[in-house]
Each structure stands twice: as structure tokens, then as C-alpha cells.
Design a protein around this motif. Structure first.
Motif, PDB file in Angstrom:
ATOM      1  N   THR A 279      -5.027 -22.845   1.874  1.00 19.57           N
ATOM      2  CA  THR A 279      -3.823 -21.991   1.907  1.00 19.57           C
ATOM      3  C   THR A 279      -3.383 -21.821   3.359  1.00 19.57           C
ATOM      4  N   PRO A 280      -2.063 -21.624   3.587  1.00 14.63           N
ATOM      5  CA  PRO A 280      -1.574 -21.598   4.974  1.00 14.63           C
ATOM      6  C   PRO A 280      -1.913 -20.305   5.717  1.00 14.63           C
ATOM      7  N   THR A 281      -2.207 -20.451   7.003  1.00 14.03           N
ATOM      8  CA  THR A 281      -2.386 -19.274   7.865  1.00 14.03           C
ATOM      9  C   THR A 281      -1.104 -18.456   7.806  1.00 14.03           C
ATOM     10  N   GLY A 282      -1.224 -17.161   7.649  1.00 16.38           N
ATOM     11  CA  GLY A 282      -0.041 -16.300   7.548  1.00 16.38           C
ATOM     12  C   GLY A 282       0.404 -16.103   6.115  1.00 16.38           C
ATOM     13  N   ASN A 283      -0.221 -16.861   5.169  1.00 14.46           N
ATOM     14  CA  ASN A 283      -0.059 -16.608   3.727  1.00 14.46           C
ATOM     15  C   ASN A 283       1.400 -16.526   3.288  1.00 14.46           C
ATOM     16  N   ASN A 284       2.241 -17.398   3.877  1.00 14.97           N
ATOM     17  CA  ASN A 284       3.691 -17.407   3.550  1.00 14.97           C
ATOM     18  C   ASN A 284       4.304 -16.009   3.681  1.00 14.97           C
ATOM     19  N   GLY A 285       3.771 -15.222   4.580  1.00 10.93           N
ATOM     20  CA  GLY A 285       4.339 -13.877   4.824  1.00 10.93           C
ATOM     21  C   GLY A 285       3.783 -12.791   3.916  1.00 10.93           C
ATOM     22  N   ASN A 286       2.903 -13.137   2.994  1.00  7.65           N
ATOM     23  CA  ASN A 286       2.333 -12.122   2.081  1.00  7.65           C
ATOM     24  C   ASN A 286       1.177 -11.385   2.748  1.00  7.65           C
ATOM     25  N   ILE A 287       1.241 -10.064   2.675  1.00  2.00           N
ATOM     26  CA  ILE A 287       0.211  -9.230   3.311  1.00  2.00           C
ATOM     27  C   ILE A 287      -0.427  -8.334   2.253  1.00  2.00           C
ATOM     28  N   GLY A 288      -1.746  -8.171   2.320  1.00  2.00           N
ATOM     29  CA  GLY A 288      -2.403  -7.267   1.368  1.00  2.00           C
ATOM     30  C   GLY A 288      -3.351  -6.297   2.064  1.00  2.00           C
ATOM     31  N   ILE A 289      -3.441  -5.089   1.524  1.00  4.15           N
ATOM     32  CA  ILE A 289      -4.391  -4.084   2.008  1.00  4.15           C
ATOM     33  C   ILE A 289      -5.222  -3.684   0.800  1.00  4.15           C
ATOM     34  N   TYR A 290      -6.527  -3.873   0.898  1.00  6.41           N
ATOM     35  CA  TYR A 290      -7.385  -3.673  -0.277  1.00  6.41           C
ATOM     36  C   TYR A 290      -8.413  -2.593   0.026  1.00  6.41           C
ATOM     37  N   PHE A 291      -8.089  -1.370  -0.303  1.00  6.85           N
ATOM     38  CA  PHE A 291      -9.009  -0.252  -0.122  1.00  6.85           C
ATOM     39  C   PHE A 291      -9.470   0.211  -1.507  1.00  6.85           C
ATOM     40  N   ASP A 292     -10.474  -0.466  -2.062  1.00  9.70           N
ATOM     41  CA  ASP A 292     -10.990  -0.102  -3.390  1.00  9.70           C
ATOM     42  C   ASP A 292     -11.553   1.315  -3.352  1.00  9.70           C
ATOM     43  N   ALA A 293     -12.315   1.594  -2.310  1.00  7.83           N
ATOM     44  CA  ALA A 293     -12.873   2.942  -2.113  1.00  7.83           C
ATOM     45  C   ALA A 293     -12.132   3.586  -0.947  1.00  7.83           C
ATOM     46  N   MET A 294     -12.230   4.898  -0.846  1.00  6.76           N
ATOM     47  CA  MET A 294     -11.593   5.618   0.261  1.00  6.76           C
ATOM     48  C   MET A 294     -12.012   4.982   1.588  1.00  6.76           C
ATOM     49  N   GLU A 295     -11.047   4.504   2.357  1.00  8.32           N
ATOM     50  CA  GLU A 295     -11.365   3.866   3.641  1.00  8.32           C
ATOM     51  C   GLU A 295     -11.674   4.939   4.691  1.00  8.32           C
ATOM     52  N   ILE A 296     -12.374   4.530   5.749  1.00  3.91           N
ATOM     53  CA  ILE A 296     -12.742   5.495   6.791  1.00  3.91           C
ATOM     54  C   ILE A 296     -11.586   5.642   7.784  1.00  3.91           C
ATOM     55  N   THR A 297     -11.156   4.530   8.390  1.00  2.00           N
ATOM     56  CA  THR A 297      -9.985   4.564   9.265  1.00  2.00           C
ATOM     57  C   THR A 297      -9.059   3.444   8.838  1.00  2.00           C
ATOM     58  N   PRO A 298      -7.848   3.706   8.358  1.00  2.00           N
ATOM     59  CA  PRO A 298      -7.301   5.032   8.103  1.00  2.00           C
ATOM     60  C   PRO A 298      -7.883   5.612   6.817  1.00  2.00           C
ATOM     61  N   SER A 299      -7.747   6.932   6.694  1.00  2.00           N
ATOM     62  CA  SER A 299      -8.244   7.590   5.490  1.00  2.00           C
ATOM     63  C   SER A 299      -7.219   7.338   4.379  1.00  2.00           C
TER      64      SER A 299
END
Ligand SMILES: Nc1ncnc2c1ncn2[C@@H]1O[C@H](COP(=O)(O)OP(=O)(O)O)[C@@H](O)[C@H]1O
Ligand SMILES: O=C(CO)[C@@H](O)[C@H](O)COP(=O)(O)O
Length: 541
Positions: free
Chosen positions: A385-405
Motif C-alpha cells: 500500500t502507498p506511503t501516505g495511504n492516499n490521504g486516508n488517516i486513522g486514529i485508533y484508540f480502542d481504550a482510553m488513550e493517555i496522551t491525548p485523553s
């Protein structure tokens, strides 16, 4: 330093998902490795990833007897494999940071009287006032954090004293919760250990001291005086100082190994126990971080040198006022800065790091969902798959993250429009790029600059995956190095055991491990990836 190749030094790591051990000889060559996986080898405790996540999804604990039983198991495995315990001169170890163990009144005597015919698990069955130890993934103590910060004089004041603002996972706030919610259990507690000092106690046959380094992750220790801070103790729970015991230097020899292990496994009678520490400082020792290095550990982030810098900055202000009677303020500030920098660096080395809750276990979830549970398939997707993912960005915080909360899964397409899902391939790349972009954001927020010569050192289970390392290298635009032993915390504690024996005669850690193998170059940035990721970085920020 000449240590005999006949001698062995053991490093244990009581981490979240498993107990691991590495033995090195006097030449620092690895002669034995083993591990016990909590979920699969101790299924009777019913953990997932070594922990129990409670119904509120914020409380996370591990059964303390599971850790005890794991030690019985790993020592038994070593014995069955023919490991020659009689050659072990010293041992040390580490534990997942922040977790706490509550020894029931009278258990110190039980530890002193351990009978070698029985397992530790049998002997210590009744030894704990709290059977489920809170661990670092717990984020249920926001109320206690707010109380601590208010009582001590604000978040900055707590950070000035303890090195960190109040964090939910930090031990002091966990102790405060136990004191409030289960006062009878707190009352029945003779001693509170960190996972590291608890593990050391099992070897020592009495309560082991907390070391300065792991102790600084509790929101209880004054990191400058290295004593418990009265204001923090008072805001946490009554009679806490006596339950914690005095902290010690991380290279202190705590004493001789318990006769229990001498008889049961054949260790020599003069085998020494060197203070145990946190797994992150243990890793720092194993990777032998140099100035300016960034270490990423399955995948937390350490930045060497920062605190030294900030400490110097503040000290300089004070010193400048005195010196400016004789010199111009700017010249005196300059001189003071260098003086303080060297003092703070050589007298007490501080390490700055960021921790994420959503690391390996989140990657495992996406691997199971999008790659049929196979790391090979996961890796081949990263390769294709291409670096930069064709502009698609994901944030995966399954559990409460520490930073950021924050919690939840958030996906954005190249127009920054929130979308419900990506293709399986897009999801895998979005996850890994997103995890490393987050690390770089934190590093830069702390003032870290990636410059020519910056090395990223990777360790932990995921560091065996070159395709993940390639994304790490591309995001940081820097070469990534690894060490042979994926578990740098264990290795580092084997090194620390060896150095602990000579520390009192003035042999520094660097000197003691001079002959240890260097980290090896694993991957370099893909040409052109920096441009692809620069825009992504801004959007992620
Ligand atoms: N080939 C691989 N690719 C990516 N991740 C891996 C691979 N092999 C193991 N891992 C990850 O390594 C993790 C264990 O790493 P480790 O640093 O030993 O964890 P811990 O310190 O929490 O016990 C597992 O959760 C697994 O997700
Ligand atoms: O909370 C932190 C550091 O602040 C974690 O780094 C723990 O120390 C756990 O590490 P692993 O056992 O998962 O490697």
C-alpha cells in the motif's frame, strides 16, 4: 571490566502479557532466554493480554497470584531445560511500570520462612490484601488525580515535584482509590510494592525497596531529593510512607538471594539480588541509548536528554542572579546553563517518555479483523500500500488513550471528511501510520528535532516486524536500529545485575557494558516518503 564467562547474570521482566528471562555471561553474550505467556500458559486466571478489563472499561487489573505462579513456571522451565543455576552470580529485573501490589500484614515473615518443598504460589496464596492489582492500563482514577493536583497546588506543582502531572495510572492515585474504595484492605496492607519491587521481593525473601527510577512513576517521589514527597503522601493515604519503605538507587544490591531458591533450584548461596526497576528504564539499559536517540518500544517513545535540558534551563535562571553581580546577565545565564546541564546530566540522568495505551493490542485487533489474524498478511499489506495511504488517516484508540485523553476510532479521507470505514488494506496502513504520526507529534511537541544523525531504536515484540519498522522510519525520516534480543528490558536487567556487583567500586554502567553488541541498522527511510508524510503530519497535528 573482566567478568568470567563462567558466570551468569539473570534479567527478568514481569511485563503486561508475559514473564520473560534472559541470561547473559560475563562477556554479555546471551546464553539462555525463556518466557511464560500469561493468557495461554496460565489460562486459569482468565486474562486477555495479561489483564482483566472491568465493566466500567476504565478499571484494569491483573491477578497478583498469576505473576507469582508465572515465576514458579519459568524457573521450573529453566530447570527442565538444564540451565545451570549454580553459575548465577547476580540477578535483577523489571516490571511493567506503575502497577501496585498490596502485601497482607504478616507476609514479610512468610517470605522469610519460604519452604523449598512448596511452590511460591502455594506459599503466598493468602499473602495479598488486594488480589487484583491495578496496572498501568487503568484510567479510573481521574477523581484522585484532581484531588492530588488541588491539594499539592496544581498540575504544574505536582510535575515540579514528581516529574509528571497527575496521571490516572500512576501508583499514588491508584493507592488513593484503594484507600477510599476499600479502606479495610488498605488497613490490612503491610507493604505496598510496585510490580518491580514485588518481583524483587520474591527473590529476596523479604520486602524489597522501590528503586528511584520506577519510583518516579508514582506521583509520590520528589525526583530531585529522591525521597517520598510529604505533600503527595498526605494527599494520597494515611501512614503511606511506612507502607512504601525508603527508595534506593537503581544499582543497589538489595541482599542475597533467598535460601528458598538456593535449595529449590541450586543457585549459589552468595548470589546477589540487584534492585529491580521499571521496564522502560530496563529497556533504556538494554538499548544503551545515546545522546539524541529516540527509542520506540512496542511502541512507547523515549526521548533521551530532554529533562536534563529543561532542568538546566530553570537552574540557570537562579544561578544567573548570583553570577550577574560579577558578569553580565546574559553571560552568566549562558555559563549557568552549561554548568547546570552538566550537573543535571551527570548527577541524575532523566529520561523523558510518552506512553500509549493503544499499541500492540490494537494492532492485534486490526490484524485479526483485516488480515485474518496473520502478521505475514498484515506485513504484505504494508509493503503493497502507498506511503501516505492516499490521504486516508486513522486514529485508533480502542481504550482510553493517555496522551491525548481520548477514546474511539476516527477515520478521515483525503478531504478531511470523517468516514465510517476504510478497505481492509487502507485500515492496516492507516493504523500503523497513525500510531507513528502520533509519536512524532508528541516528540515534536516536547521540542525534539529530527536532525541528520538521529537514530530511532526499536524494541519489544513488534520490533521483529520489518514492515512496521519501515513505516516508523518513514514517519520519523530517520534510520531505525534494533538489537538482537527483542526484549531489551530483560537484557538490560541482565546487564544491570552484572554492573550492580561492581557499582560500589565506582564502575559505571557504560563501562560495565562496553563490550555489549551494538544496535544494528534495520531499515532506512524510503526515498520521497518524507514529502508524502509532511502534509499528513500537519493534518494529523
Ligand atoms: N511479527 C509481529 N508483528 C507485529 N507485532 C508482533 C509480532 N510478533 C509479536 N508482536 C507483538 O508483540 C507484542 C508483545 O510484545 P512485548 O514487547 O513482549 O509486550 P509486553 O511487554 O506487553 O509483554 C504482542 O502483543 C504482539 O502484538
Ligand atoms: O505505563 C507504562 C509506562 O508509563 C508502560 O510502559 C508499562 O511499563 C507497561 O509496559 P509493557 O509491559 O506493556 O511493555
Amino acid at each position: 571490566m573482566a567478568a568470567s564467562t563462567e558466570s551468569f547474570y539473570l534479567g527478568f521482566d514481569f511485563s503486561t502479557q508475559q514473564l520473560k528471562v534472559v541470561a547473559v555471561d560475563g562477556n554479555l553474550s546471551v546464553v539462555h532466554q525463556d518466557n511464560v505467556q500469561f493468557d495461554s500458559e496460565l489460562p486459569e486466571f482468565g486474562t486477555q493480554g495479561g489483564v482483566h478489563v472491568h465493566a466500567d472499561s476504565l478499571t484494569v487489573t491483573s491477578p497478583v497470584l498469576m505473576w507469582v505462579k508465572a515465576l514458579d513456571l519459568i524457573l521450573g522451565k529453566m530447570k527442565n531445560a538444564g540451565f545451570d543455576f549454580s553459575r548465577v552470580k547476580a540477578l535483577s529485573g523489571s516490571g511493567q511500570q506503575h502497577g501496585s501490589v498490596y502485601w497482607r500484614k504478616g507476609t514479610n515473615q512468610v517470605l522469610r520462612d519460604l519452604q523449598p518443598g512448596k511452590s511460591l504460589h502455594e506459599l503466598l496464596k493468602g499473602g495479598f490484601a488486594v488480589s487484583d492489582s491495578p496496572v498501568w492500563m487503568d484510567s479510573s482514577t481521574t477523581e484522585q488525580c484532581q484531588y492530588l493536583e488541588t491539594a499539592v497546588g496544581g498540575a504544574q506543582r505536582v510535575a515540579d515535584i514528581t516529574g509528571s502531572r497527575a496521571y490516572e495510572r500512576f501508583t499514588g492515585n491508584q493507592i488513593a482509590k484503594i484507600y477510599k474504595a476499600q479502606p479495610e484492605k488498605y488497613e490490612d496492607t503491610e507493604r505496598i510494592s510496585l510490580v518491580s519491587s514485588f518481583a524483587a521481593s520474591l527473590f529476596l525473601g523479604s520486602y524489597a525497596a522501590i528503586d528511584y527510577s520506577d519510583g518516579s512513576g508514582m506521583n509520590l517521589m520528589d525526583i530531585f531529593s529522591k525521597q517520598w514527597a510529604d505533600s503527595c503522601l498526605e494527599a494520597t493515604a494515611p501512614h503511606l510512607e511506612e507502607r512504601l519503605g525508603a527508595p534506593v538507587h537503581s544499582s543497589a544490591v538489595l541482599g542475597l538471594l533467598s535460601p528458598y531458591h538456593v535449595t529449590r533450584y541450586g543457585f549459589p548461596e552468595d548470589c546477589k539480588v540487584v534492585a529491580f526497576t521499571g521496564d522502560n528504564p530496563g529497556s533504556l539499559a538494554g538499548m544503551r541509548l545515546q545522546e539524541g536517540d529516540i527509542a520506540v518500544r512496542s511502541f512507547f517513545l523515549f526521548l533521551s536528554f530532554f529533562l536534563s535540558f529543561f532542568l538546566s534551563f530553570f537552574l540557570s535562571f537562579f544561578l544567573s542572579f548570583f553570577l550577574s553581580f560579577f558578569l553580565s546577565f546574559f553571560l552568566s545565564f549562558f555559563l549557568s546553563f552549561f554548568l547546570s546541564f552538566f550537573l543535571s546530566f551527570f548527577l541524575s540522568f532523566f529520561l523523558s517518555f510518552c506512553t500509549s495505551t493503544n499499541g500492540s493490542l490494537t494492532r492485534e485487533r486490526i490484524r485479526n479483523k483485516c488480515a485474518g489474524g496473520s502478521w505475514e498478511v498484515f506485513s504484505s499489506v504494508l509493503r503493497t500500500t502507498p506511503t501516505g495511504n492516499n490521504g486516508n488517516i486513522g486514529i485508533y484508540f480502542d481504550a482510553m488513550e493517555i496522551t491525548p485523553s481520548a477514546v474511539g476510532v476516527h477515520r478521515f479521507d483525503k478531504e478531511n471528511t470523517k468516514v465510517a470505514g476504510f478497505s481492509a488494506q487502507g485500515e492496516i496502513r492507516a493504523l500503523v501510520e497513525g500510531q507513528f504520526l502520533a509519536k512524532r507529534v508528541h516528540a515534536e511537541k516536547l521540542g525534539y528535532k529530527i536532525i541528520p544523525g538521529t537514530r530511532v531504536l526499536a524494541t519489544g515484540g513488534a520490533s521483529s516486524n520489518k514492515d512496521i519498522l519501515q513505516v516508523l522510519s518513514d514517519v520519523f525520516d530517520a534510520p531505525v536500529y534494533t538489537i538482537d534480543v527483542a526484549n531489551s528490558a530483560c537484557l538490560g536487567c541482565g546487564y544491570r545485575a552484572l554492573q550492580g556487583l561492581v557499582a560500589e567500586s565506582g564502575v559505571s554502567f557504560a563501562e560495565a557494558v562496553r563490550k555489549a553488541p551494538e544496535a544494528q541498522l534495520a531499515v532506512t527511510p524510503t526515498p520521497g516518503a518524507d514529502k508524502m508524510l509532511a502534509e499528513m503530519f500537519q493534518r494529523f497535528l
